[in-house]
Design an enzyme around this catalytic site. Structure first.
Site, short mmCIF file in Angstrom:
data_model
loop_
_atom_site.label_atom_id
_atom_site.label_comp_id
_atom_site.label_asym_id
_atom_site.label_seq_id
_atom_site.Cartn_x
_atom_site.Cartn_y
_atom_site.Cartn_z
CG ASP A 1 -37.39 -2.08 -6.34
OD1 ASP A 1 -37.26 -0.86 -6.14
OD2 ASP A 1 -38.39 -2.59 -6.84
CE LYS A 2 -34.63 -4.14 -11.98
NZ LYS A 2 -34.11 -5.07 -12.98
#
Length: 251
Positions: A225-226
């Site tokens: 994810d980010k």
């Protein structure tokens, strides 16, 4: 006891026209909770009044920025979040397992699934046990038929002392079933996974659980994810400043 005392949070609640402190487990739907700076919300609710209120919702959403709460634009408050600034009042709408924290904890308490290797080992153990049972039954039948066949060929009749010979045949069949069970298979798999963990450690991959070795061995794509970071564990120069001269590209 210390853990229970830590989890036991008190909150100010308005009931019956009066205000008092109630344990977080005693908050009910429809209560009006008075919120102050530093409070950790024990239930989901709708903001009724707010005075420069900001909440840290990183525990639920992963966002590190403080979220400003107002009754008009951002009235929803989530349990487990901390009030970092301001004061306010909210009406409780969801508590316990129905709140966001409760649903998250319920998902975390689900039993872990078996890994592909464990599923294959269980299937292999079942097949080995099935083959051993079939072989033991066949050998028992053959021994009994041979025993009675010899009796018939020799013209003898069955006597009680011959029961011990039949019991020996049965013990032989049980022994075959017991021996067929692969007792050393789990140990061999554990040793191979430990060897894989050490080999991955040499490649700069730290694995804390043995089960992850065979899972990572079958992985084709890794999703991050980010907030996740995947690196080569090697530092590289992208820009430079030497003797007053700036280098945008480093070859």
């Amino acid at each position: 006891k210390l853990k229970d005392k830590k989890n036991k949070k008190l909150g100010k609640v308005r009931r019956g026209g009066g205000e008092g402190q109630v344990c977080g487990y005693g908050i009910l739907g429809g209560d009006i909770v008075v919120i102050e700076t530093g409070d950790i919300l024990a239930a989901d609710g709708i903001l009724l009044e707010a005075d420069n209120m900001k909440c840290d919702e990183s525990a639920m959403t992963g966002e590190s920025d403080m979220i400003k709460k107002t009754p008009e634009k951002a009235p929803f408050l989530l349990s487990g979040c901390q009030v970092t600034e301001g004061l306010g009042k909210m009406m409780v709408v969801c508590v316990g397992p129905n709140s966001e924290t409760g649903r998250t904890m319920a998902l975390l308490q689900t039993p872990p699934e078996d890994t592909p290797l464990q599923i294959k080992l269980e299937g292999l153990a079942d097949r080995i046990a099935r083959v051993g049972l079939i072989a033991a039954t066949a050998i028992l039948i053959l021994l009994v038929l041979k025993f009675f066949g010899q009796m018939y060929m020799e013209g003898r009749s069955f006597e009680m002392h011959m029961v011990s010979q039949l019991v020996k045949f049965f013990i032989t069949a049980v022994t075959i079933v017991v021996v067929a069970v692969p007792e050393g298979l789990p140990l061999a798999v554990t040793i191979s996974l430990a060897y894989s963990m050490m080999k991955m450690l040499k490649d700069m991959n730290l694995v804390r659980h043995l089960e992850a070795c065979e899972t990572m061995g079958g992985a084709t794509n890794i999703c991050s994810d980010k907030t996740g970071t995947l690196t080569k564990n090697v530092m590289t120069v992208v820009k430079g400043w030497i003797a007053g001269e700036k280098f945008e590209k480093v070859d």
